[in-house]
Design a protein around this motif. Structure first.
Motif, PDB file in Angstrom:
ATOM      1  N   GLU A 125     -46.519-103.705  34.013  1.00  0.00           N
ATOM      2  CA  GLU A 125     -45.733-104.182  35.154  1.00  0.00           C
ATOM      3  C   GLU A 125     -46.592-104.968  36.145  1.00  0.00           C
ATOM      4  N   TRP A 126     -47.838-104.578  36.336  1.00  0.00           N
ATOM      5  CA  TRP A 126     -48.692-105.291  37.291  1.00  0.00           C
ATOM      6  C   TRP A 126     -48.936-106.734  36.870  1.00  0.00           C
ATOM      7  N   GLN A 127     -48.855-107.020  35.578  1.00  0.00           N
ATOM      8  CA  GLN A 127     -49.148-108.360  35.092  1.00  0.00           C
ATOM      9  C   GLN A 127     -47.931-109.276  35.067  1.00  0.00           C
ATOM     10  N   LYS A 128     -46.740-108.744  35.340  1.00  0.00           N
ATOM     11  CA  LYS A 128     -45.538-109.576  35.283  1.00  0.00           C
ATOM     12  C   LYS A 128     -45.365-110.383  36.564  1.00  0.00           C
ATOM     13  N   LEU A 129     -45.051-111.655  36.401  1.00  0.00           N
ATOM     14  CA  LEU A 129     -44.859-112.567  37.521  1.00  0.00           C
ATOM     15  C   LEU A 129     -43.525-113.287  37.351  1.00  0.00           C
ATOM     16  N   THR A 130     -42.703-113.259  38.393  1.00  0.00           N
ATOM     17  CA  THR A 130     -41.405-113.922  38.338  1.00  0.00           C
ATOM     18  C   THR A 130     -41.542-115.388  38.752  1.00  0.00           C
ATOM     19  N   MET A 131     -40.940-116.269  37.962  1.00  0.00           N
ATOM     20  CA  MET A 131     -41.025-117.703  38.225  1.00  0.00           C
ATOM     21  C   MET A 131     -39.631-118.251  38.521  1.00  0.00           C
ATOM     22  N   GLU A 132     -39.470-118.949  39.654  1.00  0.00           N
ATOM     23  CA  GLU A 132     -38.176-119.488  40.043  1.00  0.00           C
ATOM     24  C   GLU A 132     -38.360-120.867  40.654  1.00  0.00           C
ATOM     25  N   THR A 150     -37.197-102.039  34.596  1.00  0.00           N
ATOM     26  CA  THR A 150     -36.656-100.938  35.397  1.00  0.00           C
ATOM     27  C   THR A 150     -37.660-100.410  36.394  1.00  0.00           C
ATOM     28  N   THR A 151     -38.940-100.742  36.217  1.00  0.00           N
ATOM     29  CA  THR A 151     -39.952-100.331  37.185  1.00  0.00           C
ATOM     30  C   THR A 151     -40.840-101.511  37.460  1.00  0.00           C
ATOM     31  N   ALA A 152     -41.009-101.831  38.728  1.00  0.00           N
ATOM     32  CA  ALA A 152     -41.800-103.002  39.076  1.00  0.00           C
ATOM     33  C   ALA A 152     -43.080-102.643  39.780  1.00  0.00           C
ATOM     34  N   ALA A 153     -43.417-101.357  39.863  1.00  0.00           N
ATOM     35  CA  ALA A 153     -44.637-100.915  40.512  1.00  0.00           C
ATOM     36  C   ALA A 153     -44.981 -99.545  39.977  1.00  0.00           C
ATOM     37  N   PRO A 154     -46.245 -99.089  40.150  1.00  0.00           N
ATOM     38  CA  PRO A 154     -46.627 -97.763  39.669  1.00  0.00           C
ATOM     39  C   PRO A 154     -45.768 -96.654  40.237  1.00  0.00           C
ATOM     40  N   THR A 155     -45.346 -96.771  41.510  1.00  0.00           N
ATOM     41  CA  THR A 155     -44.469 -95.783  42.121  1.00  0.00           C
ATOM     42  C   THR A 155     -43.026 -96.146  41.823  1.00  0.00           C
TER      43      THR A 155
END
Length: 212
Positions: free
Chosen positions: A1-8, A116-121
């Motif tokens: 999840e830490w490596q995912k980047l949203t592009m818009e 479904t999860t975008a961060a460790p928490t």
């Protein structure tokens, strides 16, 4: 999840991302990737501006839209492509050359289904949106890119890095002394108020003291 980047797209329009389109690239923290100069790539702000804008490029003879498995290049506002040469300084992610080579190449990998999860928490899953087209990228030493349809907006805690970035904008740049001074204030607003209360020294008096 830490490596995912949203592009818009920067103009907020929908549709497939094409070569020449200007895009924002957002990390899991909700901050956008920004290029301050050729050797400084940051992710400290949520707003989108010149530093945060990238232009999509592909090989010279490829004018098709961005799809799964495509190799793309991200042109920055300084006229150089984003490059990845290694995981640690002085390498890492930079923007040093106008060439479209191996260091500048990023491969698109589509992700099936929303994240479904975008961060460790664990955080609540954002509600679906129908405005705009989003994709996500990851820039690792392997130069791979993945996509997702959601991104976290977890605020970034204040740190020495964010303090230094603030001083870049509010002063002539951070020093060890200025960072220690800034750390004494509970907020940047309090620091600014304190600076406004400092009594100025006339230029002539300053030079007399310096020369004497």
């Amino acid at each position: 999840e830490w490596q995912k980047l949203t592009m818009e797209k920067t103009d907020g329009t929908s549709g497939q991302i094409m070569p020449g389109d200007a895009v924002y690239v957002t990390g899991w923290t909700g901050n956008k990737i920004a290029v301050q100069n050729e050797n400084s790539v940051l992710a400290n702000w949520t707003n989108g501006g010149t530093w945060e804008s990238f232009t999509i490029a592909k090989s010279d003879d490829d004018e098709t839209g961005v799809s799964d498995g495509d190799t793309i290049y991200l042109m920055t506002w300084v006229g150089k492509y984003l490059d990845v040469n290694g995981p640690d300084p002085p390498d890492g992610i930079q923007a040093r050359w106008g060439d479209k080579g191996q260091w500048q190449s990023l491969v698109v990998e589509l992700v099936s289904g929303p994240s479904t999860t975008a961060a460790p928490t664990p955080t609540p899953t954002p509600a679906p949106t129908t405005s705009g087209t989003t994709a996500a990228t990851t820039m690792e030493p392997s130069n791979s890119i993945v996509t997702t349809s959601t991104a976290s907006t977890t605020p970034q805690a204040r740190s020495n890095t964010t303090d230094a970035q603030f001083l870049i904008q509010a002063s002539f740049g951070p020093t060890r002394e200025s960072l220690e001074d800034l750390a004494k204030f509970s907020s940047y607003k309090d620091w600014i108020r304190a600076q406004m209360e400092i009594k100025g020294v006339p230029l002539r008096e300053h030079f007399r003291k310096k020369n004497n």
